[in-house]
Scaffold this active site. Structure first.
Site, PDB file in Angstrom:
ATOM      1  N   CYS A 397     -52.746   7.220 -85.967  1.00 54.95           N
ATOM      2  CA  CYS A 397     -53.231   7.951 -87.286  1.00 54.95           C
ATOM      3  C   CYS A 397     -53.002   7.149 -88.386  1.00 54.95           C
ATOM      4  CB  CYS A 397     -52.230   9.171 -87.257  1.00 54.95           C
ATOM      5  SG  CYS A 397     -52.275  10.036 -88.788  1.00 54.95           S
ATOM      6  N   CYS A 400     -50.939   8.292 -91.212  1.00 57.07           N
ATOM      7  CA  CYS A 400     -49.555   7.921 -90.868  1.00 57.07           C
ATOM      8  C   CYS A 400     -49.220   6.094 -91.220  1.00 57.07           C
ATOM      9  CB  CYS A 400     -48.982   8.037 -89.521  1.00 57.07           C
ATOM     10  SG  CYS A 400     -49.413   9.685 -88.671  1.00 57.07           S
TER      11      CYS A 400
END
Length: 477
Positions: A397, A400
């Protein structure tokens, strides 16, 4: 209802200025210094296009909207007189030929790709313009010296600044944008049955299908090819593998059937900062919303500004899973992304022939890595010796990855303070558990586990800098 649109006679661009109407209130990209450094952009191929051959025969341009005219449709009288140069006889290519063409153009400049697309399809291709930074497509089309067409989807829920920007672009380039509108009966049924903001609860797909996808389908039925502003760096889960040119996997063109529409993505290999460098260098007008922190711009209720460190697509449908942030116009991208998942294990698409799992993130001596039993035990405890702050994440991600530094700094600041800082990889086989028991809706999700409560508290903000995270923890510990 559609406006017929082509570019005017193409200007000679070598050693001369493009003739346009000037407006003192036009917002130029050169005014937006906050969108990244002014990196040099390659204009090497611009010089080779200096004029357009206007001596060939002329013919009427077909409107984008291929549906039969209704009595209430409005087409300006000037539309019947707008003409474009005749193009050479088109040679239909097979799917494999387009795949080869995409490979051949993979290292080409956006200008060269745009020139090839307009040369090949002539009147039967149009640029999809959303009112955001894909105005770069219109500038590239102008630089080719070829006639071009532009269409846009008016959902009825765009920002006022976007409508003003449409007008600025039309005057700047001397064109009429071909607007496509949703079916009034369908919109009326949706709003009466579910209200004006049902997408916050049901997801955005239904509203986008009525207001965007179906109007686009009608528009593309009048074309053999279309040009989009998609870039690989725009979305972590859906656009990382888009080719420069492809047979459209979802929509059909005027001939109907699979393979009847070709999709061109001239900006596929260009990074966002380079697009902005190009816009500033060419003094192209841009949407005023960019000054307010908007990067990816859509409908007003579903678009918001992003903060430094956030990915541009976080400003779109922010209440949903980051992996599926497509409205349906590029639905084929989602299919490609899903094909790269293995039994629920999400991995970012590799740019090589094979898919490889990414290394873990949030690595620090101050962080505790929680296993599935570990997070389950932490959740069951009604009384803890110390409070915990835990991030639910996926290594692939980009959101993230963007907050990794600030979260590690948070762990360093809280070291020895009596607050434990942990991480739990909640993708793949753990995702359903995290959605059911840990309030996971999208990555990353930050939870605070108080000392005397079994119910974790979810961090509600999109601000992921260390100071904002620290304020959240201090308010609860």
């Amino acid at each position: 209802m559609a406006f017929l649109a082509t570019s005017p006679s193409a200007p000679a661009i070598a050693g001369s200025k493009f003739s346009t109407l000037s407006y003192s209130n036009d917002l130029k990209a050169s005014q937006l210094g906050s969108f990244g450094p002014l990196d040099p952009f390659h204009f090497a191929s611009i010089a080779k296009v200096t004029s357009v051959n206007a001596s060939k025969g002329r013919r009427l341009v077909k409107p984008v909207n291929a549906e039969p005219k209704r009595n209430d449709s409005f087409v300006p009288a000037a539309a019947s007189t707008i003409a474009a140069p005749e193009v050479g006889e088109k040679v239909e290519l097979k799917v494999d030929d387009y795949e080869q063409m995409s490979r051949d153009l993979d290292g080409a400049s956006p200008l060269e790709i745009m020139d090839r697309a307009l040369e090949k399809f002539g009147d039967d291709i149009a640029i999809a313009f959303s009112g955001a930074e894909d105005v770069a497509l219109i500038e590239y089309a102008r630089l080719t010296g070829r006639p071009f067409r532009v269409f846009s989807l008016d959902t009825g829920r765009l920002n006022p600044e976007t409508y003003q920007f449409f007008d600025t672009v039309e005057k700047k380039y001397g064109i009429h944008i071909e607007y496509m509108f949703p079916d009034a009966v369908e919109v009326q049924a949706l709003v009466r049955n579910k209200g004006l903001f049902s997408f916050y609860e049901d997801g955005h797909q239904e509203c986008c299908r009525v207001r965007k996808v179906r109007p686009l389908r009608r528009a593309l039925k009048g074309l053999r090819a279309w040009i989009t502003g998609q870039r690989k760096d725009q979305s972590p889960g859906t656009r990382s593998e888009i080719p420069v040119v492809q047979v459209d996997p979802v929509f059909e063109g005027m001939d109907g059937g699979v393979g009847s529409l070709v999709k061109w993505n001239p900006l596929a290999n260009v990074e966002g900062r380079d697009v902005w460098s190009f816009l500033r260098a060419m003094e192209v007008p841009v949407n005023p919303l960019h000054l307010q922190g908007y990067v990816s711009i859509g409908c007003e209720p579903c678009t918001r500004p992003v903060l430094p460190g956030q990915h541009e697509r976080e400003g779109r449908w922010w209440w949903e899973d980051a992996k599926a942030k497509e409205c349906g116009l590029h639905k084929g991208n989602i299919k490609q992304a899903e094909a790269a998942t293995l039994n629920g294990n999400d991995t970012r698409l590799a740019h090589s022939k094979g898919n490889t799992a990414l290394p873990d993130i949030f690595n620090s001596e101050h962080l505790v890595t929680l296993s599935r039993p570990g997070i389950e035990n932490l959740t069951r405890l009604e009384s803890r010796k110390e409070p915990w702050v835990v991030v639910l994440y996926a290594p692939w991600c980009q959101f993230c990855q963007a907050m990794e530094e600030s979260y590690i700094q948070l762990a360093e600041k809280l070291a020895g303070s009596g607050v434990k800082v942990g991480k739990f990889q909640a993708d793949g086989e753990h995702k359903e558990y995290a959605k059911k028991n840990l309030q996971l809706k999208s990555f990353p999700t930050v939870l605070f586990f108080p000392r005397h409560s079994s119910q974790p508290i979810k961090y509600p903000s999109e601000k992921r800098d260390v100071d904002s995270l620290m304020a959240f923890v201090n308010a609860l510990r």
